[in-house]
Enzyme design. Structure first.
Site, PDB file in Angstrom:
ATOM      1  N   LYS A  51      -0.510 -22.227  15.979  1.00 60.33           N
ATOM      2  CA  LYS A  51       0.522 -21.388  16.597  1.00 60.33           C
ATOM      3  C   LYS A  51       1.873 -21.469  15.889  1.00 60.33           C
ATOM      4  CE  LYS A  51      -1.489 -19.719  20.457  1.00 60.33           C
ATOM      5  NZ  LYS A  51      -1.473 -18.296  20.834  1.00 60.33           N
ATOM      6  N   THR A  73       9.181 -17.116  25.906  1.00 62.09           N
ATOM      7  CA  THR A  73       7.772 -16.730  25.857  1.00 62.09           C
ATOM      8  C   THR A  73       7.046 -17.328  27.049  1.00 62.09           C
ATOM      9  OG1 THR A  73       5.859 -16.462  24.409  1.00 62.09           O
ATOM     10  CG2 THR A  73       6.800 -18.670  24.553  1.00 62.09           C
ATOM     11  N   TYR A 113      10.425 -30.984  22.034  1.00 57.98           N
ATOM     12  CA  TYR A 113      10.962 -30.222  20.900  1.00 57.98           C
ATOM     13  C   TYR A 113      12.255 -29.514  21.270  1.00 57.98           C
ATOM     14  CZ  TYR A 113       6.477 -30.897  18.494  1.00 57.98           C
ATOM     15  OH  TYR A 113       5.378 -31.434  17.884  1.00 57.98           O
ATOM     16  N   GLY A 177      -9.062 -16.104  22.334  1.00 56.87           N
ATOM     17  CA  GLY A 177      -8.502 -16.164  23.689  1.00 56.87           C
ATOM     18  C   GLY A 177      -7.731 -14.869  23.879  1.00 56.87           C
ATOM     19  N   GLY A 179      -6.452 -13.442  21.275  1.00 55.37           N
ATOM     20  CA  GLY A 179      -6.897 -12.699  20.106  1.00 55.37           C
ATOM     21  C   GLY A 179      -5.945 -12.701  18.915  1.00 55.37           C
ATOM     22  N   SER A 301      -8.586 -24.719  15.768  1.00 54.82           N
ATOM     23  CA  SER A 301      -7.299 -24.117  16.128  1.00 54.82           C
ATOM     24  C   SER A 301      -6.230 -25.128  16.517  1.00 54.82           C
ATOM     25  CB  SER A 301      -7.496 -23.116  17.266  1.00 54.82           C
ATOM     26  OG  SER A 301      -8.127 -23.735  18.366  1.00 54.82           O
TER      27      SER A 301
END
Lengths: 316, 316
Positions: A51, A73, A113, A177, A179, A301
């Protein structure tokens, strides 16, 4: 429409900050599958998942005004961490909407973070509504976790690197998931080598992408109670359009098949992966009879998994 | 006396069957230590630990008569697995003496590779006596887990590869238990680059090597109840002699420091390591102030750890 040039440009844009992740092989898994398998280890990407590639690419493409407003997000975890990390590196404020049942390890890492976290209910509508409300109230720049061409172009750089290092490959496996990863992967793969198969793995308990491609319309993901927490979302219009054109096959796998693949990756390959990260291998194991003696790429992933139960065993 | 040529010869001898393990880096750990760190991942060696290198080298050096009698050893686990795997690959019968409290994962793996297991009490005397009895009764060829020049030469090939790939290094860290890995490492490192420091990590709760080198005599390892189950043995005369000459420093680390290093390797680097495998990093973290901006090699000895507590959390 994203194409190979967008992915090549994203690679150039993010290369200073993103890891060129290692590619691993395993005699055990080659023997089990009958293939020569190359594992692209995005669990070793910064933030612990692929990601980061898309999040960084997107923030780097924002103009000064968009950056100054801060970004928002919604994400079950890995996109949250990735956006939080990429934003803090570039001095941009980030606010993340997370479902209240997100794995603790992902919540803590996201907060670590530097992002602010706003919790929502554990369904797609609540996520979207909460994020939209924050955009209206605070003027944040929305960065969708997958249904965004900049995110997709960034995600495609993982498969691009895999092919740059290990082509030719007969097939490449990625999980699906929302995509974004599968979309970027399929554009990279087909852009470089049209004959290479792009095959997705999807949990049976969240098989909305399989049914969506089969029936030609996007189904929502209803009560997707799979252990693969990164794959519970449904496709977006952009990812659906790319996947139906460029993905050759979607293989659904059971929870037991996911755990079995995870065990191979942890016990035999000594790689820490999360359930979603093992779904591509689970799919390969299921259909490896169709790929005997082929050269196969498998995208892992991510690896953001709660290890507390493991470490607790040392304190007993 | 083992020298660099023996290690080079071992490398040539085992290279068809042993993995040239990957070397990993981590921005997080570079930042934490102030060094540029190269991790040699022997957890990804066949059998899950560096031990396969020495076991294979030794069996390949046996003559036909010695092979036909079958081999025996005593081991807390990793040497057991390694010898069992190497023996079965070469069609040699193996019998392994294991302490009754050996980790289940190591017992099962050893049996899985085809060896017969004989349990003994959890102390060095019982191990040695049981193995000697089996030699007398059955005529097996004894292969000591570490106090053997062939084992040491094989063990040294890990550091050899690390230097071949990433020299120059200012320091190389290895764990010390019986001393086979540290002996081979120190001969390889000093043979290639005399100025490179060889630094050992040892659990405080099993600090017999530290005391032995300090006082110039081999101390037994008494009730070494460290979580680093691979480092509970004491030095042998051969390993003691090599280590006192070629090792620059032994750094002892607490159980908490071992677990902390393990957490970094699992959570941040996504590498499955066993406690013994994290001891070298624990030592580096402890003295990294002495090595600022240096290029440092860290040998991760193995990754055979019981993951059942982790997987059980997915069935709750």
């Amino acid at each position: 429409m994203v194409d190979l040039n967008d992915i090549l440009a994203a690679q150039e844009r993010i290369k200073e900050h993103a890891n060129r992740t290692p590619v691993m092989t395993s005699r055990t898994i080659d023997r089990l599958t009958g293939c020569k398998v190359f594992f692209k280890c995005e669990n070793m990407q910064r933030g612990g998942a692929f990601k980061f590639r898309g999040a960084l690419n997107t923030i780097l493409l924002l103009n000064d005004e968009e950056r100054s407003r801060g970004v928002v997000t919604h994400s079950s975890g890995n996109h949250a961490q990735a956006l939080s990390l990429a934003a803090s590196m570039l001095g941009v404020k980030a606010t993340i909407v997370m479902p209240e049942n997100s794995p603790k390890v992902k919540v803590n890492a996201t907060r670590g973070y530097g992002a602010e976290i706003v919790f929502c209910k554990n369904n797609v509508e609540s996520r979207v509504q909460t994020a939209n409300r924050l955009v209206e109230e605070h003027g944040f720049t929305m960065i969708h976790p997958y249904n965004d061409e900049r995110i997709i172009a960034g995600a495609g750089t993982a498969a691009l690197e895999l092919l740059q290092d290990h082509a030719p490959l007969d097939a490449v496996f990625a999980p699906v998931g929302g995509g974004g990863f599968l979309s970027g992967t399929s554009i990279a793969v087909k852009g470089i080598s049209e004959d290479t198969l792009v095959i997705a793995g999807e949990p049976e308990k969240a098989d909305d992408a399989y049914r969506s491609v089969r029936d030609g319309k996007i189904y929502p993901s209803v009560n997707p109670n799979t252990i693969a927490d990164g794959l519970r979302t449904n496709l977006g219009d952009i990812t659906f359009d790319i996947i139906r054109r460029h993905t050759d096959r979607i293989v659904t796998v059971s929870e037991e098949e996911i755990l079995n693949a995870m065990r191979l990756l942890l016990e035999r390959m000594k790689l820490v992966v999360e359930p979603s990260g093992a779904v591509s291998l689970a799919a390969l194991l299921k259909i490896s009879g169709d790929l005997v003696e082929r050269r196969v790429g498998v995208l892992i992933s991510g690896g953001n998994v709660d290890l507390d139960p493991f470490f607790r065993s040392y304190h007993e």
